[in-house]
Design a protein around this motif. Sequence first.
Motif, PDB file in Angstrom:
ATOM      1  N   GLY A 131     -48.895   8.643   3.433  1.00  0.00           N
ATOM      2  CA  GLY A 131     -47.891   9.289   2.590  1.00  0.00           C
ATOM      3  C   GLY A 131     -46.661   8.419   2.415  1.00  0.00           C
ATOM      4  O   GLY A 131     -46.092   8.349   1.312  1.00  0.00           O
ATOM      5  N   ARG A 132     -46.254   7.764   3.498  1.00  0.00           N
ATOM      6  CA  ARG A 132     -45.088   6.884   3.421  1.00  0.00           C
ATOM      7  C   ARG A 132     -45.366   5.699   2.500  1.00  0.00           C
ATOM      8  O   ARG A 132     -44.509   5.299   1.703  1.00  0.00           O
ATOM      9  CB  ARG A 132     -44.749   6.407   4.826  1.00  0.00           C
ATOM     10  N   ALA A 133     -46.579   5.139   2.598  1.00  0.00           N
ATOM     11  CA  ALA A 133     -46.939   3.977   1.769  1.00  0.00           C
ATOM     12  C   ALA A 133     -46.940   4.328   0.292  1.00  0.00           C
ATOM     13  O   ALA A 133     -46.510   3.525  -0.547  1.00  0.00           O
ATOM     14  CB  ALA A 133     -48.303   3.442   2.194  1.00  0.00           C
ATOM     15  N   ARG A 134     -47.418   5.538  -0.050  1.00  0.00           N
ATOM     16  CA  ARG A 134     -47.452   5.948  -1.461  1.00  0.00           C
ATOM     17  C   ARG A 134     -46.043   6.005  -2.052  1.00  0.00           C
ATOM     18  O   ARG A 134     -45.858   5.699  -3.238  1.00  0.00           O
ATOM     19  CB  ARG A 134     -48.136   7.314  -1.591  1.00  0.00           C
ATOM     20  N   ILE A 135     -45.085   6.417  -1.248  1.00  0.00           N
ATOM     21  CA  ILE A 135     -43.709   6.504  -1.735  1.00  0.00           C
ATOM     22  C   ILE A 135     -43.075   5.121  -1.796  1.00  0.00           C
ATOM     23  O   ILE A 135     -42.429   4.753  -2.789  1.00  0.00           O
ATOM     24  CB  ILE A 135     -42.883   7.436  -0.831  1.00  0.00           C
ATOM     25  N   LEU A 136     -43.267   4.323  -0.742  1.00  0.00           N
ATOM     26  CA  LEU A 136     -42.631   3.006  -0.686  1.00  0.00           C
ATOM     27  C   LEU A 136     -43.108   2.088  -1.802  1.00  0.00           C
ATOM     28  O   LEU A 136     -42.343   1.253  -2.302  1.00  0.00           O
ATOM     29  CB  LEU A 136     -42.904   2.353   0.673  1.00  0.00           C
ATOM     30  N   GLU A 137     -44.379   2.214  -2.216  1.00  0.00           N
ATOM     31  CA  GLU A 137     -44.882   1.329  -3.265  1.00  0.00           C
ATOM     32  C   GLU A 137     -44.256   1.631  -4.627  1.00  0.00           C
ATOM     33  O   GLU A 137     -44.370   0.827  -5.551  1.00  0.00           O
ATOM     34  CB  GLU A 137     -46.401   1.404  -3.342  1.00  0.00           C
ATOM     35  N   GLN A 138     -43.579   2.772  -4.741  1.00  0.00           N
ATOM     36  CA  GLN A 138     -42.882   3.119  -5.981  1.00  0.00           C
ATOM     37  C   GLN A 138     -41.447   2.581  -6.006  1.00  0.00           C
ATOM     38  O   GLN A 138     -40.742   2.727  -7.005  1.00  0.00           O
ATOM     39  CB  GLN A 138     -42.825   4.648  -6.146  1.00  0.00           C
ATOM     40  N   ILE A 139     -41.020   1.974  -4.904  1.00  0.00           N
ATOM     41  CA  ILE A 139     -39.644   1.489  -4.779  1.00  0.00           C
ATOM     42  C   ILE A 139     -39.628  -0.018  -4.998  1.00  0.00           C
ATOM     43  O   ILE A 139     -40.514  -0.736  -4.509  1.00  0.00           O
ATOM     44  CB  ILE A 139     -39.086   1.838  -3.377  1.00  0.00           C
ATOM     45  N   PRO A 140     -38.637  -0.561  -5.724  1.00  0.00           N
ATOM     46  CA  PRO A 140     -38.559  -2.014  -5.954  1.00  0.00           C
ATOM     47  C   PRO A 140     -38.570  -2.798  -4.649  1.00  0.00           C
ATOM     48  O   PRO A 140     -38.074  -2.325  -3.614  1.00  0.00           O
ATOM     49  CB  PRO A 140     -37.226  -2.175  -6.696  1.00  0.00           C
ATOM     50  N   ALA A 141     -39.097  -4.008  -4.698  1.00  0.00           N
ATOM     51  CA  ALA A 141     -39.351  -4.813  -3.503  1.00  0.00           C
ATOM     52  C   ALA A 141     -38.142  -4.990  -2.586  1.00  0.00           C
ATOM     53  O   ALA A 141     -38.259  -4.798  -1.366  1.00  0.00           O
ATOM     54  CB  ALA A 141     -39.910  -6.177  -3.908  1.00  0.00           C
ATOM     55  N   PRO A 142     -36.957  -5.363  -3.098  1.00  0.00           N
ATOM     56  CA  PRO A 142     -35.829  -5.590  -2.167  1.00  0.00           C
ATOM     57  C   PRO A 142     -35.483  -4.339  -1.346  1.00  0.00           C
ATOM     58  O   PRO A 142     -35.259  -4.433  -0.130  1.00  0.00           O
ATOM     59  CB  PRO A 142     -34.676  -5.984  -3.109  1.00  0.00           C
ATOM     60  N   GLU A 143     -35.456  -3.189  -2.004  1.00  0.00           N
ATOM     61  CA  GLU A 143     -35.138  -1.949  -1.297  1.00  0.00           C
ATOM     62  C   GLU A 143     -36.283  -1.548  -0.373  1.00  0.00           C
ATOM     63  O   GLU A 143     -36.053  -1.035   0.737  1.00  0.00           O
ATOM     64  CB  GLU A 143     -34.862  -0.835  -2.299  1.00  0.00           C
ATOM     65  N   ARG A 144     -37.510  -1.766  -0.819  1.00  0.00           N
ATOM     66  CA  ARG A 144     -38.673  -1.424   0.000  1.00  0.00           C
ATOM     67  C   ARG A 144     -38.695  -2.254   1.284  1.00  0.00           C
ATOM     68  O   ARG A 144     -38.985  -1.730   2.370  1.00  0.00           O
ATOM     69  CB  ARG A 144     -39.956  -1.654  -0.802  1.00  0.00           C
ATOM     70  N   ILE A 145     -38.380  -3.533   1.179  1.00  0.00           N
ATOM     71  CA  ILE A 145     -38.389  -4.413   2.356  1.00  0.00           C
ATOM     72  C   ILE A 145     -37.341  -3.950   3.363  1.00  0.00           C
ATOM     73  O   ILE A 145     -37.593  -3.913   4.578  1.00  0.00           O
ATOM     74  CB  ILE A 145     -38.134  -5.874   1.930  1.00  0.00           C
ATOM     75  N   ALA A 146     -36.146  -3.573   2.870  1.00  0.00           N
ATOM     76  CA  ALA A 146     -35.080  -3.113   3.772  1.00  0.00           C
ATOM     77  C   ALA A 146     -35.484  -1.834   4.492  1.00  0.00           C
ATOM     78  O   ALA A 146     -35.265  -1.689   5.701  1.00  0.00           O
ATOM     79  CB  ALA A 146     -33.794  -2.902   2.976  1.00  0.00           C
ATOM     80  N   LEU A 147     -36.093  -0.900   3.754  1.00  0.00           N
ATOM     81  CA  LEU A 147     -36.524   0.351   4.368  1.00  0.00           C
ATOM     82  C   LEU A 147     -37.650   0.116   5.365  1.00  0.00           C
ATOM     83  O   LEU A 147     -37.663   0.700   6.456  1.00  0.00           O
ATOM     84  CB  LEU A 147     -36.979   1.336   3.285  1.00  0.00           C
ATOM     85  N   THR A 148     -38.594  -0.747   5.010  1.00  0.00           N
ATOM     86  CA  THR A 148     -39.715  -1.044   5.908  1.00  0.00           C
ATOM     87  C   THR A 148     -39.235  -1.683   7.191  1.00  0.00           C
ATOM     88  O   THR A 148     -39.738  -1.377   8.282  1.00  0.00           O
ATOM     89  CB  THR A 148     -40.723  -1.975   5.209  1.00  0.00           C
ATOM     90  N   ARG A 149     -38.225  -2.558   7.082  1.00  0.00           N
ATOM     91  CA  ARG A 149     -37.685  -3.210   8.273  1.00  0.00           C
ATOM     92  C   ARG A 149     -37.084  -2.173   9.220  1.00  0.00           C
ATOM     93  O   ARG A 149     -37.290  -2.232  10.435  1.00  0.00           O
ATOM     94  CB  ARG A 149     -36.623  -4.232   7.873  1.00  0.00           C
ATOM     95  N   SER A 150     -36.358  -1.199   8.671  1.00  0.00           N
ATOM     96  CA  SER A 150     -35.777  -0.151   9.516  1.00  0.00           C
ATOM     97  C   SER A 150     -36.857   0.732  10.127  1.00  0.00           C
ATOM     98  O   SER A 150     -36.775   1.129  11.291  1.00  0.00           O
ATOM     99  CB  SER A 150     -34.808   0.711   8.692  1.00  0.00           C
ATOM    100  N   LEU A 151     -37.885   1.035   9.345  1.00  0.00           N
ATOM    101  CA  LEU A 151     -38.970   1.884   9.840  1.00  0.00           C
ATOM    102  C   LEU A 151     -39.816   1.189  10.904  1.00  0.00           C
ATOM    103  O   LEU A 151     -40.508   1.857  11.676  1.00  0.00           O
ATOM    104  CB  LEU A 151     -39.854   2.320   8.670  1.00  0.00           C
ATOM    105  N   ASP A 152     -39.749  -0.136  10.953  1.00  0.00           N
ATOM    106  CA  ASP A 152     -40.513  -0.879  11.953  1.00  0.00           C
ATOM    107  C   ASP A 152     -39.868  -0.821  13.335  1.00  0.00           C
ATOM    108  O   ASP A 152     -40.520  -1.142  14.330  1.00  0.00           O
ATOM    109  CB  ASP A 152     -40.659  -2.347  11.527  1.00  0.00           C
ATOM    110  N   TYR A 153     -38.596  -0.430  13.398  1.00  0.00           N
ATOM    111  CA  TYR A 153     -37.952  -0.300  14.704  1.00  0.00           C
ATOM    112  C   TYR A 153     -38.516   0.907  15.441  1.00  0.00           C
ATOM    113  O   TYR A 153     -39.036   1.840  14.816  1.00  0.00           O
ATOM    114  CB  TYR A 153     -36.436  -0.155  14.545  1.00  0.00           C
TER     115      TYR A 153
END
Length: 476
Positions: A131-153
């Motif tokens: 579910g998270r991946a489906r939402i993140l793939e709709q977000i532009p790359a720079p913002e997606r990378i920042a969110l993914t980095r935070s979610l990786d903590y």
Amino acid sequence: MTRMAADDQIRDAAEEEDAEIRDEEGRLVAEFVDDVAEAIGANDAERVRELAADLHESDLGDLIETLEQDDRPKLVELLGKDFDFTALTEIDETVRVQLLEELPPETVAEGVRELDSDDAVYILEDLDEAGRARILEQIPAPERIALTRSLDYPEDSAGRRMQTEFVAAPEFWTVGHTIDYIADARELPDTFYEVFVVDPTYKLVGSVPLDRLLRSRRSKLLSEILEEDPRTIEATEDQESAARTFERYNLVSCAVVDENERLVGVLMVDDIVDVIEEEADEDLRALGGVTSDEEISDPVIYTARSRIPWLLVNLATAFFSASVIGLFEATIEQMVALAVLMPIVASMGGNAGTQTMTVAVRALATQEIGGHNARRLVRRETLVGLANGAALAIVVALIAGLWFKNAQLGVIIGCAMVVNLVCAGLFGILIPLGLDKLKADPAVSSGVFLTTVTDTVGFFAFLGLATWWFGLGGPS
């Protein structure tokens, strides 16, 4: 109209609007909720926007929780761009996940993009990977990378709670240059309290509070006015530890750094308030044997399944306590009054022990107990148990003696009361301390062990003393 009169008018209008949707006790007015539900049922977008578009995020969150499950995604769709996704940070996890799963991924992605990064992470972190991946793939790359980095903590870490939007500047900038940058830049956080000064590798050099920045001459360099060695929090640090840092040093914001000491985000005091509330709520639930993620909106099956493990443990300890009573079966048969009075000794011990345990668990959570004062606290709680036991012993001895017209029985139950309350005070602090040493959560486990001790000691002390005093025969 003066500025003060205008402010008063705005405040009065806000209070009047709030009064229309909440009653005197702060709950949403039933008529308001019914009006919204009726407008949703009629698919009347204009009426829904009229009722809910201007609500504060907290009020909108309460409205979402109050509505029927089928009406929640419809509310979001009918409000469209007027729906504030920040409201999703104000609702139960179960309700939030259900709502996000029922909304189109592109709708969620568009709403999340409008949020500060910490709020966006808070909303997305409870979804499953798919579910998270489906939402993140709709977000532009720079913002997606920042969110993914935070979610990786790690979960419940400072990295999950930090805001990745912050104001940073090199130390050779002047005050004037920095102020102009803040005035013109578009990609800045909505709220910030300081400018972080960094070197070319983005390692934190210092910080400049906004009040100092605005009071300094424009020609001054940031290196001349910065605060050196500011407090920092590692991104992998537990959020509870980060909250203690805020509390200890009265911070309103704090830089978050990675393992290489590079600036990666900032924690704000409003996020820390949420952390403190979340941790306190978790400890409170744990004391009752309830899982930390249980919400009132959870389904019956899930709630029952999450609670039964500790109930089974309690059942096992109850049989252990009952076996102590079984040892004195012959004694109880000869003096029925013992069966009437023995629950009093056990229950008073349990209540006294819970008082001590609650204080101990809280002190451990706030790190107020350490090697320097543990012995003193154990001694204090034991003496408190002795003092309260003596006071209650007098009362219960008089009542029991008059009730059964047997002064000796009153003395026996009084002595048992003293013994059990001393043990309750002693073990009420030793059990949490011991569990903490073993790296177990004292809030989760202490209650079960303490109840076992106070019940066992209470029954054994009372029935054992009665057996010895009245010569009724030893344990069978």
